[in-house]
Enzyme design. Structure first.
Site, PDB file in Angstrom:
ATOM      1  CB  CYS A 264      44.696 -30.335 -24.480  1.00  0.00           C
ATOM      2  SG  CYS A 264      46.065 -29.228 -24.780  1.00  0.00           S
TER       3      CYS A 264
ATOM      4  CD  GLU B 131      41.861 -31.350 -31.924  1.00  0.00           C
ATOM      5  OE1 GLU B 131      42.958 -31.893 -31.705  1.00  0.00           O
ATOM      6  OE2 GLU B 131      41.736 -30.312 -32.592  1.00  0.00           O
TER       7      GLU B 131
ATOM      8  CB  SER C 199      50.256 -40.760 -27.379  1.00  0.00           C
ATOM      9  OG  SER C 199      50.686 -41.288 -28.611  1.00  0.00           O
TER      10      SER C 199
ATOM     11  CG  HIS D 284      41.861 -36.439 -28.632  1.00  0.00           C
ATOM     12  ND1 HIS D 284      42.922 -35.803 -29.204  1.00  0.00           N
ATOM     13  CD2 HIS D 284      42.118 -37.771 -28.724  1.00  0.00           C
ATOM     14  CE1 HIS D 284      43.795 -36.714 -29.597  1.00  0.00           C
ATOM     15  NE2 HIS D 284      43.339 -37.909 -29.318  1.00  0.00           N
TER      16      HIS D 284
ATOM     17  CB  THR E  63      45.131 -28.866 -31.832  1.00  0.00           C
ATOM     18  OG1 THR E  63      44.976 -30.245 -31.500  1.00  0.00           O
ATOM     19  CG2 THR E  63      43.996 -28.060 -31.267  1.00  0.00           C
TER      20      THR E  63
HETATM   21  S1  SF4 Z   1      49.396 -31.999 -29.061  1.00  0.00           S
HETATM   22 FE1  SF4 Z   1      49.012 -29.910 -28.329  1.00  0.00          FE
HETATM   23  S2  SF4 Z   1      46.789 -29.701 -28.426  1.00  0.00           S
HETATM   24 FE2  SF4 Z   1      47.206 -31.879 -28.514  1.00  0.00          FE
HETATM   25  S3  SF4 Z   1      47.124 -32.544 -26.393  1.00  0.00           S
HETATM   26 FE3  SF4 Z   1      49.247 -32.070 -26.826  1.00  0.00          FE
HETATM   27  S4  SF4 Z   1      49.531 -29.945 -26.141  1.00  0.00           S
HETATM   28 FE4  SF4 Z   1      47.324 -30.322 -26.353  1.00  0.00          FE
END
Ligand code: SF4
Length: 283
Positions: free
Chosen positions: A94, A124, A263, A72, A159
């Site tokens: 990320c 995030e 997750s 995040h 995101t």
């Molecule tokens: S959902 Fe997208 S922005 Fe969030 S950690 Fe995963 S790849 Fe990265």
């Protein structure tokens, strides 16, 4: 009973990368602290803790050694404090979140007030807000913006929000303030991974009679995936572990679909699939 998996499910590339970076550090260099859970999944956190990763909520709890930033990301003040205190850093932010942070930083620097489409308490979003250095705020409701800070407005997104919702938010804000604004910049910083999981569960729903969503109840992305699954009209069961499955849920069901949040580790999904197969009499 047949068990079918969604075409896209489970760990997204950003989470997979973060877990791999932490595991690699634990294997090669030893214990570390993670600033928040590296993934919102109890099984993964337990396993990493067994290997030497301790979750801390605040940098003040880290006296020495290595600290990992989660996928995040974090605000610049966190990186500054880590450097000032001479701690070693494992930055698993990320790359897609990193891009959104860079947008927040540069837009604020160019003099825009940055409006983030997102939940202000989400880690995030808290990080994104920090990158605006006080020149931003976050909301999900365009009506909450009661006044403008200047006449140059930039809009970006958390995101994990949907692209269509982000653009609807942009349109509503611009419509509301079109007479006061001199310049507007909107940048789609959403991540396609979340949308791919939603679409995959909708596709799966056309082929099955019930859906099982695997993942932590404290994972926002898994809860949202379960919500999307429910909108298909099929009976939907959000579980964390295989043991929660109840045979009564699947009476008369000949095909069940399984998906998992970004997750959720593959091992948890495999256990659920094996358990469902046993329930359904498959070997
Ligand atoms: S959902 Fe997208 S922005 Fe969030 S950690 Fe995963 S790849 Fe990265």
């Amino acid at each position: 009973m047949k068990v079918e998996l969604a075409e896209v499910y489970g760990f997204c590339p950003g989470v997979r990368r973060a877990v791999a970076m932490v595991e690699e550090h634990l294997r090669v260099k030893g214990p570390l602290s993670t600033l928040g859970a590296i993934v919102h999944n109890a099984q993964v956190v337990e396993e990493l803790s067994r290997l030497g990763a301790q979750v801390v909520e605040d940098l003040s709890a880290v006296r020495e050694g290595t600290v990992a930033i989660t996928a995040h990301g974090a605000g610049p003040e966190v990186f500054e404090e880590i450097a000032r205190r001479g701690l070693h850093l494992v930055d698993t932010t990320c790359p897609i979140v990193r891009r959104a942070q860079e947008a927040a930083r540069s837009l604020a620097q160019e003099g825009f007030f940055v409006l983030i489409y997102g939940e202000e308490t989400h880690p995030e979003v808290r990080g994104l807000l920090s990158w605006t250095r006080g020149q931003g705020r976050a909301t999900l409701d365009p009506a909450e913006l009661a006044k403008l800070e200047g006449d140059r407005l930039a809009l970006i997104s958390q995101t994990t929000k949907g692209r269509a919702e982000f653009w609807a938010f942009v349109a509503a804000v611009v419509e509301r303030w079109k007479h006061e604004l001199r310049e507007v910049r909107a940048l789609d910083t959403t991540c396609p991974e979340t949308g791919r999981r939603y679409q995959a569960v909708r596709d799966l729903a056309r082929r099955v009679e019930a859906l099982v969503v695997v993942g932590s109840r404290n994972s926002a992305n898994t809860r949202k995936l379960a919500e999307v699954a429910r909108t298909t009209g099929l009976p939907t069961f959000h579980i964390e572990r295989a043991e929660e499955l109840q045979p009564a849920w699947f009476q008369g069901v000949s095909r069940v679909g399984v998906t998992a949040g970004a997750s959720t580790p593959e091992a948890a999904v495999r256990e659920v699939v094996a358990h469902l197969r046993r329930l359904g009499g498959e070997r």
